[in-house]
Write an enzyme that holds these catalytic residues in place. Sequence first.
Site, short mmCIF file in Angstrom:
data_model
loop_
_atom_site.label_atom_id
_atom_site.label_comp_id
_atom_site.label_asym_id
_atom_site.label_seq_id
_atom_site.Cartn_x
_atom_site.Cartn_y
_atom_site.Cartn_z
N LYS A 66 0.77 -1.25 0.07
CA LYS A 66 0.09 -0.01 -0.01
C LYS A 66 0.81 1.22 0.13
O LYS A 66 0.49 2.24 -0.85
CB LYS A 66 -0.93 -0.05 1.14
CG LYS A 66 -2.23 -1.00 1.00
CD LYS A 66 -3.18 -1.06 2.12
CE LYS A 66 -3.95 -2.03 2.22
NZ LYS A 66 -4.95 -2.11 3.25
N ASP A 102 -10.08 2.26 2.74
CA ASP A 102 -10.16 1.70 4.24
C ASP A 102 -10.80 2.54 5.34
O ASP A 102 -11.68 1.91 5.98
CB ASP A 102 -8.40 1.23 4.67
CG ASP A 102 -8.05 0.06 3.68
OD1 ASP A 102 -8.82 -0.72 3.26
OD2 ASP A 102 -6.86 -0.12 3.72
N ARG A 152 2.04 -1.40 20.95
CA ARG A 152 3.08 -1.95 21.62
C ARG A 152 4.23 -1.17 21.38
O ARG A 152 4.78 -0.85 22.31
CB ARG A 152 3.34 -3.23 20.70
CG ARG A 152 4.45 -4.18 21.22
CD ARG A 152 4.31 -5.34 20.61
NE ARG A 152 4.55 -5.19 19.04
CZ ARG A 152 4.86 -6.12 18.21
NH1 ARG A 152 4.66 -7.45 18.63
NH2 ARG A 152 5.20 -5.94 16.92
P1 NAP Z 1 1.17 -3.31 9.93
O1 NAP Z 1 1.53 -2.12 9.24
O2 NAP Z 1 2.16 -4.55 9.75
O3 NAP Z 1 0.88 -3.04 11.54
C1 NAP Z 1 0.93 -3.99 12.50
C2 NAP Z 1 0.42 -3.38 13.77
O4 NAP Z 1 0.24 -4.57 14.79
C3 NAP Z 1 1.48 -2.53 14.41
O5 NAP Z 1 0.84 -1.44 15.31
C4 NAP Z 1 2.43 -3.49 15.60
O6 NAP Z 1 2.74 -2.78 16.63
C5 NAP Z 1 0.96 -4.32 15.90
N1 NAP Z 1 1.24 -5.77 16.28
C6 NAP Z 1 1.83 -6.60 15.64
N2 NAP Z 1 1.50 -7.83 16.21
C7 NAP Z 1 1.37 -7.61 17.64
C8 NAP Z 1 1.45 -8.21 18.86
N3 NAP Z 1 1.78 -9.55 18.87
N4 NAP Z 1 1.12 -7.46 20.06
C9 NAP Z 1 0.62 -6.20 19.84
N5 NAP Z 1 0.85 -5.34 18.66
C10 NAP Z 1 1.18 -6.18 17.63
O7 NAP Z 1 -0.18 -4.13 9.77
P2 NAP Z 1 -1.42 -3.37 8.94
O8 NAP Z 1 -1.62 -3.00 7.70
O9 NAP Z 1 -1.52 -2.15 9.85
O10 NAP Z 1 -2.77 -4.42 9.33
C11 NAP Z 1 -3.15 -4.56 10.53
C12 NAP Z 1 -4.43 -5.78 10.61
O11 NAP Z 1 -5.62 -5.12 9.98
C13 NAP Z 1 -4.05 -6.98 9.81
O12 NAP Z 1 -4.32 -7.82 10.37
C14 NAP Z 1 -5.03 -6.81 8.67
O13 NAP Z 1 -5.41 -7.98 7.99
C15 NAP Z 1 -6.16 -5.89 9.12
N6 NAP Z 1 -6.86 -5.19 7.96
C16 NAP Z 1 -8.18 -5.31 7.64
C17 NAP Z 1 -9.04 -4.46 6.74
C18 NAP Z 1 -10.32 -5.02 6.78
O14 NAP Z 1 -10.64 -4.52 5.43
N7 NAP Z 1 -10.89 -5.54 7.24
C19 NAP Z 1 -8.14 -3.44 5.93
C20 NAP Z 1 -6.66 -3.38 6.35
C21 NAP Z 1 -6.20 -4.19 7.47
P3 NAP Z 1 4.22 -2.59 16.46
O15 NAP Z 1 4.45 -0.96 16.04
O16 NAP Z 1 4.69 -2.30 18.11
O17 NAP Z 1 5.00 -3.48 15.50
#
Ligand code: NAP
Length: 280
Positions: A66, A102, A152
């Site tokens: 993205k 989104d 986190r």
């Molecule tokens: P990302 O950029 O990789 O960010 C991941 C986030 O999760 C960061 O804030 C990270 O914290 C945190 N995290 C990861 N593992 C963790 C753990 N074990 N404990 C606590 N915090 C943790 O991912 P993203 O693109 O933001 O996506 C996040 C989620 O949203 C995904 O699961 C995705 O499937 C979902 N999503 C859904 C939709 C929908 O349409 N439903 C759309 C977009 C995304 P740190 O900063 O500390 O690493």
Amino acid sequence: MTDRYAVFGNPIAHSLSPLIHRLFAQQTGQDLCYEAILAPLDAFAATVARFIAEGGRGANVTVPFKEEAFRLCDETSPRARLAQAVNTLVFNDGRIYGDNTDGIGLVRDLKHNLAATIAGQHVLLLGAGGAARGVIGPLLAEKPAELFIANRTASRAEHLAAQFGGVCRGGSFAALAGRRFSLVLNATSAGLINSPLPLPDDIFAPDVLAYEMVYGRTTPFMQRAQAAGCRVSDGLGMLVEQAAEAFFLWRGVRPETAPVLAALRSHTQSAHQGASGVNS
Ligand code: NAP
């Protein structure tokens, strides 16, 4: 000739977007096809360029491209610039326009499908990654009393909150002790690895709507919220609503989301039991 659209991601095999857009096209009588394309991690731009050369009209973009998609665009929407990320591309006259649907997808799911109120509410957003960044602008546009971003890595949440300003605050999970919110939105990816979040008990109460952006599985966040008597939702409605906004951008027609969401619910219950809803 049938217009071509696609979703680019890596991995992409389990994407629900082709099914969603096929249902939208059937419902609205639009002549289009939509496929899932695996882009190599080091060749996103080349994969998009090939699709355009083959006549592609538009695309969705999911993890992990993205931000790269944002940089590829000739022109972007204000909400894409706020998010610094793009999930929808429109190809026109050799130019690439990028948008981010989104956030509006989440807001529509909350307001229209779940009848939740954001205006005047204290809202907690968990996570500070791409998904969190994409929803902050549209959430703030709904005028909550407060938007607290907890992560986190607290510094990332503080940085995001400072960037958006206004009623945004940021901090660690520990900073939530003693705090109450009516809407708790989980934008972390912790649920994908079944990892619980170290949140204080006070966060989960029966008058709270606990929203998990992951879909297709019951995460530890959802289990804890359910046990505390919260109203709980996964992110399937957000997925369908962001897709509907992309479809509108491409075709100028707004599909009905309720029947598609219902069809997806039965599809994910039968086909995705125990599987992860990682990507769009
Ligand atoms: P990302 O950029 O990789 O960010 C991941 C986030 O999760 C960061 O804030 C990270 O914290 C945190 N995290 C990861 N593992 C963790 C753990 N074990 N404990 C606590 N915090 C943790 O991912 P993203 O693109 O933001 O996506 C996040 C989620 O949203 C995904 O699961 C995705 O499937 C979902 N999503 C859904 C939709 C929908 O349409 N439903 C759309 C977009 C995304 P740190 O900063 O500390 O690493």
